[in-house]
Design a protein around this motif. Structure first.
Motif, short mmCIF file in Angstrom:
data_model
loop_
_atom_site.label_atom_id
_atom_site.label_comp_id
_atom_site.label_asym_id
_atom_site.label_seq_id
_atom_site.Cartn_x
_atom_site.Cartn_y
_atom_site.Cartn_z
N ALA A 256 -0.37 2.94 -3.20
CA ALA A 256 -1.71 3.34 -2.76
C ALA A 256 -2.32 4.44 -3.63
O ALA A 256 -3.50 4.42 -3.95
CB ALA A 256 -1.68 3.78 -1.30
N ASP B 34 -0.97 -3.43 7.46
CA ASP B 34 -2.38 -3.34 7.10
C ASP B 34 -3.10 -4.59 7.57
O ASP B 34 -2.85 -5.70 7.07
CB ASP B 34 -2.54 -3.17 5.59
N ASP C 45 0.83 -1.21 0.00
CA ASP C 45 0.00 0.00 0.00
C ASP C 45 0.86 1.26 0.00
O ASP C 45 0.54 2.25 -0.68
CB ASP C 45 -0.92 0.01 1.23
N GLU D 126 -5.87 3.83 -5.46
CA GLU D 126 -7.04 4.65 -5.12
C GLU D 126 -7.46 5.57 -6.27
O GLU D 126 -8.57 6.11 -6.26
CB GLU D 126 -6.73 5.50 -3.89
N GLU E 65 -5.93 10.68 2.84
CA GLU E 65 -5.56 9.34 3.28
C GLU E 65 -5.35 8.41 2.09
O GLU E 65 -5.85 8.66 0.99
CB GLU E 65 -6.64 8.75 4.19
N ASP E 66 -4.56 7.36 2.33
CA ASP E 66 -4.27 6.34 1.31
C ASP E 66 -3.68 6.97 0.05
O ASP E 66 -4.03 6.61 -1.06
CB ASP E 66 -5.53 5.54 0.96
N ASP F 16 -0.61 13.51 2.67
CA ASP F 16 -1.11 12.24 3.19
C ASP F 16 -0.93 12.20 4.70
O ASP F 16 0.06 12.71 5.25
CB ASP F 16 -0.36 11.07 2.54
#
Length: 364
Positions: free
Chosen positions: A46, A323, A42, A50, A170-171, A140
């Motif tokens: 990420a 995670d 991630d 996303e 986020e992410d 982030d």
């Protein structure tokens, strides 16, 4: 069958307790490593995962790697407006000095965005980014582990610019660095990346006409989907392959360890199995009783391992890439459960071969 399995386990608490402990330790190691593997993945990709982008236009000789791809998009902006469904994606590496502290240089990836586009991720805390030339950014939330807070300043020595953090998202990480979003207006006004050079052109739905229009203007690249771009991120595939190989060998080792334990236990109980056969017990009943013990031990140990792994998320240092993903945890827990059953089945052959007469006489 169930009562026989429970009575035997109650009688030999230490022996079965050790098996449960070993299964718990192996399962915990598998789950923790899988959490680290997913966390590292991630942290590396990420932002791409996303992203709502479906296809990316990259340089033909870049091997689908964004950092090796580049296009001058001045002509494209004039001939094919972004309103038609595309956006330039620029990944600009930066090193910030946090609040004037020279010893706190933070690596990040700066991405200019139009806040009305699908590349803009929005905020979870603070103020939204605006389409003006102010040097404000959203970052982030992983940067909070480095002490970054709202209204802090981040100074970029290369461009001699100071940015103010107005929000957190986020992410949004890329190549193990947090992503920092700035407005396109500010990015180009300050000539952070002159000539509007984009790493890639992103579209958000399958549109052959749009792809053809872009290709006609740039004519230097190829269209690839998101999966191909993710796989080409440096280190991603090899990193995941190494960790997944480790998990695979842990599971294979657990097969042999559990098989050895249950084989030894079966050998120790051959006389009891022979006596039970002599009074009418069937092979299916005896094997079923053994498997019932495995099921009970496995479910108990795996449940503890899952709880332990969940607890680990609270004690890991802030910023550690980990995670706890329910889907991944469930998949590996099921694998460990099936491995436990397989290990027990390997010893069932001895149960079938037990001779009641020899067992009654005390011989194998």
């Amino acid at each position: 069958m169930f009562h026989l399995a429970i009575k035997d386990m109650r009688f030999s608490k230490v022996k079965y307790g050790l098996i449960a402990l070993i299964l718990f330790l192996i399962a915990s190691l598998v789950l923790v490593v899988s959490g680290l593997a997913r966390g590292l993945s991630d942290q590396n990709i990420a932002m791409l995962v996303e992203s709502e982008g479906t296809e990316f236009y990259v340089s033909a000789d870049s091997e689908n790697e964004l950092d090796q791809s580049g296009f001058l998009i001045e002509d494209l902006l004039e001939e094919v407006p972004t309103e038609e469904g595309w956006q330039p994606l620029i990944t600009h590496p930066v090193r910030f000095v946090h609040d004037g502290k020279e010893d706190e240089k933070l690596g990040a990836t700066m991405i200019p965005v139009d806040t009305n586009s699908k590349l803009y991720p929005g905020v979870i805390e603070g103020e939204a980014l605006t389409n003006d030339e102010d040097l404000t950014i959203i970052v982030d939330q992983t940067m909070q582990a480095d002490g970054v807070e709202l209204n802090d300043t981040l100074y970029d020595e290369e461009t001699d610019l100071t940015f103010t953090v107005v929000g957190f998202t986020e992410d949004q990480t890329y190549r193990h660095t947090p992503v920092v979003y700035v407005s396109e207006a500010a990015f180009y006004a300050e000539e952070i990346s002159p000539n509007r050079v984009a790493n890639t052109v992103v579209i958000f739905e399958d549109n052959d006409a749009l792809k053809a229009s872009i290709d006609n203007v740039l004519s230097e690249g190829v269209w690839v989907d998101k999966t191909e771009v993710i796989d080409a991120v440096p280190g991603h595939s090899s990193e995941q392959m190494s960790l997944n190989m480790m998990i695979f060998f842990l599971i294979v080792i657990s097969v042999f360890v559990l098989a050895a334990f249950f084989y030894i236990i079966t050998i120790q109980k051959l006389k009891q199995f022979g006596i039970l056969k002599a009074i009418g017990a069937k092979n299916q009943f005896l094997i079923g009783s053994t498997l019932m013990q495995v099921v009970i031990l496995s479910l108990f140990s795996l449940a503890l391992a899952v709880l332990f792994t969940y607890g680990v998320t609270f004690i890991l240092p802030e910023g550690m890439p980990f995670d706890f993903n329910i889907t991944t945890i469930s998949l590996y827990s099921l694998s460990m459960f099936l491995v436990s059953i397989l290990g027990a089945l390997l010893s069932s052959r001895r149960i079938v071969k037990v001779d009641p007469q020899q067992a009654m006489g005390g011989a194998e």
